[in-house]
Design an enzyme around this catalytic site. Structure first.
Site, PDB file in Angstrom:
ATOM      1  N   ASP A 451      84.001  33.435  29.003  1.00  0.00           N
ATOM      2  CA  ASP A 451      84.106  34.873  29.240  1.00  0.00           C
ATOM      3  C   ASP A 451      84.463  35.600  27.941  1.00  0.00           C
ATOM      4  O   ASP A 451      84.906  34.983  26.948  1.00  0.00           O
ATOM      5  CB  ASP A 451      85.187  35.096  30.315  1.00  0.00           C
ATOM      6  N   ASP A 516      79.628  41.424  37.624  1.00  0.00           N
ATOM      7  CA  ASP A 516      80.765  41.270  38.530  1.00  0.00           C
ATOM      8  C   ASP A 516      80.519  41.982  39.850  1.00  0.00           C
ATOM      9  O   ASP A 516      81.359  41.920  40.754  1.00  0.00           O
ATOM     10  CB  ASP A 516      82.042  41.848  37.895  1.00  0.00           C
TER      11      ASP A 516
HETATM   12  C1  DGJ Z   1      85.414  38.870  34.098  1.00  0.00           C
HETATM   13  C2  DGJ Z   1      84.347  38.061  34.751  1.00  0.00           C
HETATM   14  O1  DGJ Z   1      83.145  38.763  34.760  1.00  0.00           O
HETATM   15  C3  DGJ Z   1      84.784  37.685  36.148  1.00  0.00           C
HETATM   16  O2  DGJ Z   1      83.759  37.001  36.788  1.00  0.00           O
HETATM   17  C4  DGJ Z   1      86.029  36.871  36.067  1.00  0.00           C
HETATM   18  O3  DGJ Z   1      85.764  35.651  35.448  1.00  0.00           O
HETATM   19  C5  DGJ Z   1      87.106  37.630  35.320  1.00  0.00           C
HETATM   20  N1  DGJ Z   1      86.645  38.116  34.052  1.00  0.00           N
HETATM   21  C6  DGJ Z   1      88.321  36.773  35.118  1.00  0.00           C
HETATM   22  O4  DGJ Z   1      89.264  37.392  34.373  1.00  0.00           O
END
Ligand code: DGJ
Length: 719
Positions: A451, A516
């Site tokens: 990430d 997300d």
């Molecule tokens: C952002 C990501 O896009 C999410 O899927 C998740 O992993 C969060 N960060 C976790 O902090």
């Protein structure tokens, strides 16, 4: 005048022609449709085919392969450099070329006065017809050279191409497609966020105004770079339209010491006369064969994921996670991914980043017991990390506050309570490698979700210079080092969803987290956009909870599943909490996805949208095809014209079946569904030509409905 000659690269459907003379700047003669082996018109030098226009300099030419600044060329310079204000004018001239193989050209350009040389590389992939270009600039002088700009390439667009398709977005709203006429003054989009971005991913389509999804001339462009970039459609002063793309350099951040070089990222171009789908298909073929690097050399079936994020967020409790794993396995999940929250002090997003070992409070015996449990259920284990970042509230930052990018004398700018580490410092990358390697070496971990959750600000290195660009090669090197140490490891690129989905990252990773936003209505648009760029097997698409956490909207389980089925499928919902019916529906669709994934993940993708807003996604191989049809809003009309599927033209006879559906047809309760019943039972036969010319009949449907069909080709003897 030096004798000029033509240099050319030919693919199956594409040709590139340059005019080359020693001592001159080479010029573009053609990029587009395949030309005959013998060229007649092109035997005339470009300058002889034009006449001097009033008010111009006393010379003629075509588009330079590398437009320079300060010598009368008014088009966007591909190169802007200087030495503390001197040598700011460049006049590069060809000193040689090489064609090491029929598909590759290498031009060498030199400017002895400015003491620079440039090599321009062009490669036309014989398999996909994708043209890849990049430049390497050498500082041959004895003083440092400051680079303000160095494009990967500047390429003339075929004359009919006067429209632009591009993407915009923000968090949870990625890959939003827009089409517009290229303004008279041209178009330019810079990304200065430090990652390829939600707002301006590094890709554009340039298209003829009569081009559509399936027909017409289109160039698709993607830059293989994960940092700052610039895309420009430069309307040269004579009216011609040129595509220029490359990195965007922050002021002063790129200086070449004497004797050193800088290579640009690759710019990939797919030309097609078969519309947006045709151009996308070229690039996707290229991505599959040339960009992706699978562990073991080949992609294996994409395991269905369960990701813990929206089920538990930071609240990692052993019994809950054990139950969640059991529930996931029971619906057919194959890889359990433990998201954010597993390392010390990580009870929210305010602390812990940088300390890459299990939280002894949440995991007193480490990750081993959970991983063993996941394995005992027949699933692989994956783990979330965000290595480039550090929370000020972390052991790492307390020990090494200077490791974060920062600007002396200015406040630290936090984003999600975190700072960016300076990966270009060897000790920082070494620390990250050691910590991640220790976790990976201690456990059988098949997969990392990598990430990256903030944009850059005040991002300078130790010497006070901005260090946005140097971060990117250092990131790639760290990924490669980890992959070399763990050759079976797969990695997903994620940046608050799809904020870093690009071909630079995809050379080192095997999946992208698309968004997300798991709301399936939003996902229809997001995945339609992303599928213009990336093959479906790379696109993480999860069945989320209802209501969706990103929007508060709810859709039926079947609709969520149907949309998630067209990608690398996964589940983000808390499977423990699902009612019996939803759990059975989820298990059914996961099984269906598994039965279709070989086609979905290797076939050619195309998409379309009816005037009534019905969206369809088609994936086809020689013998199989899968069609998904989706509605997101109420129909305007009570008749739905057949969906014309041009890519099936001439493909012979097919046996069609309805495999899955969500929502409802909009029909009277007493109206028989003869066609639907036939497709649900034995199936029906159709000719590819009928599908292409007349269309596939689908019912008028309520919003948030989906239909998924399979087509199996019928041998000619039986058709
Ligand atoms: C952002 C990501 O896009 C999410 O899927 C998740 O992993 C969060 N960060 C976790 O902090």
């Amino acid at each position: 005048m030096a004798m000029s000659r033509l240099l050319r690269l030919d693919g199956q459907n594409v040709s590139v022609v340059l005019e080359f003379a020693l001592g001159q700047m080479p010029v573009w003669r053609h990029f587009g449709a395949r030309l005959p082996d013998t060229l007649l018109l092109h035997a005339w030098p470009a300058a002889r085919l034009q006449r001097l226009a009033p008010g111009t300099l006393d010379r003629l030419g075509g588009l330079p392969v590398l437009p320079c600044f300060g010598n009368g060329e008014l088009g966007a310079p591909a190169l802007r450099v200087h030495r503390a204000g001197l040598d700011a004018v460049q006049d590069l001239r060809a000193t040689g070329f090489a064609q090491p193989d029929p598909q590759t050209l290498q031009l060498t350009l030199e400017d002895a006065v400015a003491s620079i040389s440039v090599q321009l590389f062009l490669h036309l992939c014989a398999d996909s017809d994708v043209l890849s270009l990049h430049s390497v600039l050498h500082n041959t002088g004895s003083t440092p050279l400051t680079l303000d700009h160095l494009a990967s390439a500047t390429v003339p667009m075929p004359a009919a191409l006067q429209e632009l398709g591009s993407f915009h977005g923000q968090w949870s709203h990625e890959f939003q497609w827009t089409r517009q006429a290229v303004p008279q003054v041209g178009w330019q989009r810079d990304n200065r966020s430090g990652r390829s971005s939600h707002e301006a991913p590094p890709a554009v389509f340039v298209l003829a105004s009569d081009a559509g999804e399936h027909t017409g001339e289109v160039v698709a462009a993607q830059l293989a770079w994960s940092g700052n970039h610039r895309f420009a459609l430069d309307r040269a002063d004579d009216g011609r339209l040129n595509l220029q793309a490359g990195e965007w350099f922050a002021p002063g951040e790129v200086q070449l010491a004497p004797g050193t070089s800088l290579a640009t990222p690759l710019l990939h171009l797919g030309w097609s006369k078969a519309g947006l789908n045709g151009a996308s298909a070229r690039l996707q073929r290229y991505i599959r064969s040339q960009v992706l690097q699978w562990p073991g050399g080949r992609m294996r079936a994409r395991p269905v994921h369960l990701n813990t994020w929206e089920a538990v967020y930071f609240d990692h409790q052993a019994d809950v996670l054990f139950d969640l794993a059991r529930a996931a396995a029971s619906v057919g999940v194959e890889r359990f991914v433990l998201d954010d929250g597993w390392f010390p002090a990580r009870k929210d997003d305010r602390a812990g980043l940088g300390d890459w070992w299990p939280d002894p409070a949440k995991y007193p015996e480490g990750l081993g017991p959970l991983i063993a449990h996941v394995h005992s259920l027949g699933m692989e284990f994956g783990l979330w990390v965000e290595p480039e970042m550090v929370n000020p509230d972390s052991e790492l930052f307390r020990a090494h506050p200077d490791w974060a990018l920062q600007l002396a004398g200015r406040a630290l700018v936090l984003g999600r309570n975190q700072l960016v580490l300076d990966l270009s410092r060897p000790e920082v990358s070494a620390y990250l490698f050691d910590k991640l390697h220790a976790v990976l070496a201690a456990h059988p971990i098949a997969y990392l979700k990598w990430d990256m959750n903030r944009i850059f600000a005040h991002a300078a290195g130790q010497d006070g210079r901005l260090a946005m660009r140097s971060q990117i090669p250092a990131l790639y090197a760290l990924l490669e080092r980890l992959r070399a140490a763990h050759p079976q490891l797969e990695i997903e690129t994620c940046a608050s969803g799809g904020g870093r989905a690009d071909l630079g990252m995809l050379r080192h990773t095997q999946r992208l987290w698309t968004s997300d936003n798991n709301d399936a209505v939003s996902r229809v648009a997001i995945q339609s956009g992303a599928a213009r760029l990336f093959p479906l097997e790379l696109m993480g698409s999860h069945v989320g909870p209802a209501p969706a956490h990103a929007t508060g909207r709810s859709q039926s389980m079947a609709f969520r599943c149907a949309v998630a089925c067209f990608g690398h499928m996964g589940v983000e919902a808390d499977v423990r909490q699902l009612g019996e019916a939803d759990r059975a529906t989820l298990a059914h669709w996961i099984a269906l996805h598994k039965s279709l994934r070989e086609v979905l993940h290797s076939g050619r993708f195309s998409q379309g949208r009816t005037v009534d807003g019905v969206v369809w996604w088609l994936v086809q191989t020689a013998g199989q095809a899968v069609l998904g049809v989706f509605t997101v809003s109420p129909p305007n009309y009570s008749y739905q014209p057949g969906l014309r599927l041009p890519s099936l033209a001439g493909s012979g006879a097919w046996q069609a079946r309805l495999l899955g559906s969500a929502g409802q047809a909009r029909a009277r309760g007493d109206a028989p569904d003869v066609w639907g019943d036939a497709l649900r039972s034995g199936g029906g036969r159709v000719q590819g030509e009928e599908l292409a010319q007349v269309g596939w009949p689908v019912p008028v449907m309520h919003p948030e409905s989906a239909l998924v069909y399979s087509f199996s080709s019928v041998p000619a003897s039986e058709g």
